[in-house]
Scaffold this motif. Structure first.
Motif, mmCIF file in Angstrom:
data_model
loop_
_atom_site.group_PDB
_atom_site.id
_atom_site.type_symbol
_atom_site.label_atom_id
_atom_site.label_comp_id
_atom_site.label_asym_id
_atom_site.label_seq_id
_atom_site.Cartn_x
_atom_site.Cartn_y
_atom_site.Cartn_z
ATOM 1 N N GLU A 145 -2.358 -1.171 4.863
ATOM 2 C CA GLU A 145 -3.122 -0.138 4.188
ATOM 3 C C GLU A 145 -2.686 1.228 4.709
ATOM 4 O OE1 GLU A 145 -5.186 -0.655 1.745
ATOM 5 O OE2 GLU A 145 -5.435 -2.843 1.908
ATOM 6 N N THR A 182 -7.816 -3.912 7.335
ATOM 7 C CA THR A 182 -6.631 -4.782 7.333
ATOM 8 C C THR A 182 -6.888 -6.089 8.068
ATOM 9 O OG1 THR A 182 -5.735 -3.605 9.263
ATOM 10 C CG2 THR A 182 -4.981 -2.888 7.088
ATOM 11 N N SER A 209 0.862 -1.182 0.000
ATOM 12 C CA SER A 209 0.000 0.000 0.000
ATOM 13 C C SER A 209 0.893 1.226 0.000
ATOM 14 C CB SER A 209 -0.914 0.011 1.232
ATOM 15 O OG SER A 209 -1.775 1.138 1.215
#
Length: 235
Positions: free
Chosen positions: A110, A149, A92
């Protein structure tokens, strides 16, 4: 102990080093990388495989070039011919991360950023959406990405891809630890943390245990290519 290393795709490396990384990737990964329009996506693909090879080589004693990766029917990668080494990749923003364990593992990273909370009402379990709405306004994005997540790491742990809807299970974050509610009846131990200030990271494994997260230079991976008996993940 679960080992986790991550690399920064914005690290500057030479064209020669870049070609070296590409050279240790599988033919399929090279083809995948070449299909990407943006350089950042190409780097995530190549750096991810190189990082996985670096970590797995440290456990097997093989060189990075010798490792053969494969995928299950849902696309989850695994190391062919090894039954006690499992890895999982995620990326990410500017970071690519790999987790390594002796049992099944799923990870997700993320970058926390502004997003329409309606995505949670559409894809998450009703209780999780209610939890998000109960947070203070300034806490909602952080909570959203923590849940995101956690859910992704669990699905990747199961190795079933999109066959498992995100609203088919849920997490309770209001207690002292993360609680998973699922009909799968598969033992799963999940931990969540924040790295680099604005990135949420979740790890799902077969058994509880400590997690070690480290950043590594892409150049260090390049310098290890071709060497046998690496022990960099044991120290």
């Amino acid at each position: 102990m679960i080992e986790m290393y991550y690399v920064d795709i914005e690290e500057e490396i030479s064209c020669q080093d870049n070609d070296t990384l590409l050279g240790i990737c599988s033919r399929e990964k090279r083809m995948e990388a070449n299909r990407f329009r943006f350089e950042s996506d190409r780097k995530r693909a190549v750096y991810g495989e190189a990082l996985a090879r670096y970590m797995v080589a440290g456990k097997t004693g093989l060189s990075m070039n010798e490792l053969i990766f494969d995928k299950n029917r849902y696309g989850k990668p695994y190391l062919r011919g090894q039954h006690r080494i499992f890895f999982n990749l995620s990326h990410s923003g500017r970071y690519v991360i790999c987790g390594l364990d002796q049992e099944e593992i799923g990870i997700d990273i993320e970058e926390v950023k502004s997003m329409d909370l309606g995505i949670a009402s559409k894809f998450f379990h009703a209780s999780e959406y209610a939890y998000l709405l109960s947070r203070e306004q300034e806490q909602r994005m952080d909570a959203l990405f923590e849940l995101w997540t956690l859910k992704e790491s669990y699905i990747k742990f199961l190795g079933v891809g999109l066959q498992k809807p995100l609203d088919a299970f849920y997490f309770n974050l209001e207690g002292p630890s993360v609680e998973l509610h699922s009909d799968d009846r598969i033992p799963a131990f999940i931990q969540s943390c924040t790295i680099k200030g604005s990135y949420k990271l979740a790890v799902c494994a077969d058994s509880p245990g400590p997690i070690r997260v480290r950043q590594i230079s892409v150049k260090d991976i390049v310098s290890s290519i071709g060497r046998r008996g690496l022990q960099h993940t044991d120290g």
